[in-house]
Design a protein around this motif. Structure first.
Motif, mmCIF file in Angstrom:
data_model
loop_
_atom_site.group_PDB
_atom_site.id
_atom_site.type_symbol
_atom_site.label_atom_id
_atom_site.label_comp_id
_atom_site.label_asym_id
_atom_site.label_seq_id
_atom_site.Cartn_x
_atom_site.Cartn_y
_atom_site.Cartn_z
ATOM 1 N N ASP A 126 78.582 -46.342 -62.165
ATOM 2 C CA ASP A 126 78.613 -47.209 -63.338
ATOM 3 C C ASP A 126 79.958 -47.888 -63.541
ATOM 4 O OD1 ASP A 126 79.688 -44.709 -63.881
ATOM 5 O OD2 ASP A 126 78.866 -44.559 -65.891
ATOM 6 N N CYS A 133 83.963 -48.139 -68.527
ATOM 7 C CA CYS A 133 82.584 -48.308 -68.986
ATOM 8 C C CYS A 133 82.192 -47.269 -70.029
ATOM 9 C CB CYS A 133 81.621 -48.258 -67.803
ATOM 10 S SG CYS A 133 81.535 -46.654 -66.979
ATOM 11 N N VAL A 188 72.864 -53.191 -70.707
ATOM 12 C CA VAL A 188 72.861 -51.808 -70.241
ATOM 13 C C VAL A 188 71.717 -51.570 -69.265
ATOM 14 C CG1 VAL A 188 74.114 -50.806 -72.180
ATOM 15 C CG2 VAL A 188 71.627 -51.009 -72.324
ATOM 16 N N HIS A 189 70.627 -52.309 -69.407
ATOM 17 C CA HIS A 189 69.552 -52.209 -68.420
ATOM 18 C C HIS A 189 70.020 -52.732 -67.070
ATOM 19 C CE1 HIS A 189 65.824 -53.279 -66.286
ATOM 20 N NE2 HIS A 189 65.296 -52.272 -66.964
ATOM 21 N N TRP A 238 68.790 -48.390 -73.235
ATOM 22 C CA TRP A 238 67.991 -49.614 -73.284
ATOM 23 C C TRP A 238 66.639 -49.338 -73.935
ATOM 24 C CZ3 TRP A 238 63.399 -50.262 -70.294
ATOM 25 C CH2 TRP A 238 62.801 -51.528 -70.425
ATOM 26 N N TRP A 255 72.391 -50.149 -65.514
ATOM 27 C CA TRP A 255 71.602 -49.054 -64.938
ATOM 28 C C TRP A 255 70.989 -49.469 -63.608
ATOM 29 C CZ3 TRP A 255 66.288 -49.799 -64.343
ATOM 30 C CH2 TRP A 255 65.634 -48.745 -63.702
ATOM 31 N N GLU A 263 74.368 -41.699 -65.604
ATOM 32 C CA GLU A 263 73.999 -43.073 -65.287
ATOM 33 C C GLU A 263 72.654 -43.470 -65.869
ATOM 34 O OE1 GLU A 263 74.504 -43.437 -61.087
ATOM 35 O OE2 GLU A 263 76.681 -43.534 -61.247
ATOM 36 N N TYR A 317 72.041 -45.184 -69.401
ATOM 37 C CA TYR A 317 71.968 -46.619 -69.687
ATOM 38 C C TYR A 317 70.510 -47.076 -69.791
ATOM 39 C CZ TYR A 317 76.883 -46.506 -68.347
ATOM 40 O OH TYR A 317 78.217 -46.206 -68.265
#
Length: 258
Positions: free
Chosen positions: A199, A169, A183-184, A89, A187, A82, A85
């Motif tokens: 996720d 995902c 993606v931020h 970023w 996360w 996880e 991500y």
């Protein structure tokens, strides 16, 4: 402008990564691997085959990454499935002149064709910015994803999502800089919890709500990815009659994901 393929690998050996590394050589762009706890031989082989390694050992505060922080979700003894991500970023926000980003799992994803022509026809900065690949089944009909959504967001959200398609995902793509921000956000929806949300359920919720109008909802039969974990798993014969689409045409798929 360039395209980027990015994946993460925590403790994987060369035998676990070679299918992703070798098959992705067809990708028209730069290939990047976020490397967590990777042995020297695997590093050497990845570099030999043109994959850029970004070795990661820090958390969001810049402190040593505690791989035992969350043992209740995903791969045992790791948070990398996880926090990847967040690190994706970090990497992407430093890149310039990037058009498309493809982010995939690595141990169980195999490329059969270059995905960029597919993306050029379906997402762009002038329209959809994110590709969400359906697994070919709805949440209520697949036990793992059903539990993932219910445990992650509770009964009220489950009632809203149970008839929606499952989205994987681990085989996603989008345009920059939107994808880096996405993606931020993904996360931030998964971190800091005891076990959930994870996720997969967070991704499904995002693309059916907040990001719905910015997402290309890619049906399984279009050939972006054959989601073998659902459509071709011999241990789940009961799912055959519940698939949204007919059985996949493997040669037509760009990716295979187990």
């Amino acid at each position: 402008m360039i395209n980027i393929l990015i994946g993460g690998a925590d403790g994987y050996t060369w035998s676990q990564l070679k299918n992703w590394v070798l098959s992705s050589s067809i990708f028209s762009g730069k290939r990047v691997l976020l490397a967590y706890r990777m042995d020297d031989f695997t590093k050497k082989k990845c570099l030999e085959h043109g994959v850029e390694l970004v070795e990661v050992n820090h958390d969001i505060y810049g402190q040593p990454l505690d791989h035992n922080a969350r043992v209740g979700v995903g791969a045992a003894q790791t948070v990398s499935h996880e926090i990847r991500y967040f690190h994706a970023w970090q990497y992407l926000k430093e890149q310039r002149n990037v058009r498309y980003v493809v982010l995939t799992d690595t141990r169980d994803v195999i490329f059969q064709r270059d995905p960029i022509p597919f993306l050029e026809h379906r997402i762009s900065n002038d329209g959809d910015k994110l590709l969400a690949p359906q697994e070919g089944i709805v949440y209520r009909d697949e036990p793992w994803n059903a539990n993932n959504m219910y445990q992650g967001y509770g009964g009220y959200i489950w009632e809203m999502m149970k008839s929606k398609p499952v989205y994987n995902c681990g085989t996603i793509a989008g345009v920059m800089p939107f994808f880096a921000d996405f993606v931020h956000t993904l996360w931030s929806m998964t971190t800091g919890k005891q076990t959930y949300p994870a996720d997969q359920c967070s991704f499904g919720l995002l693309v059916e709500t907040t990001l719905r109008d910015l997402t290309y909802h890619c049906s399984h039969h279009e050939g972006w990815c054959c989601q073998c974990g659902v459509t071709a798993d011999p241990t789940k014969p009961e799912l055959k009659s519940k698939l949204i689409t007919s059985e996949p045409n493997f040669p037509a798929s760009i990716l295979n994901a187990a």
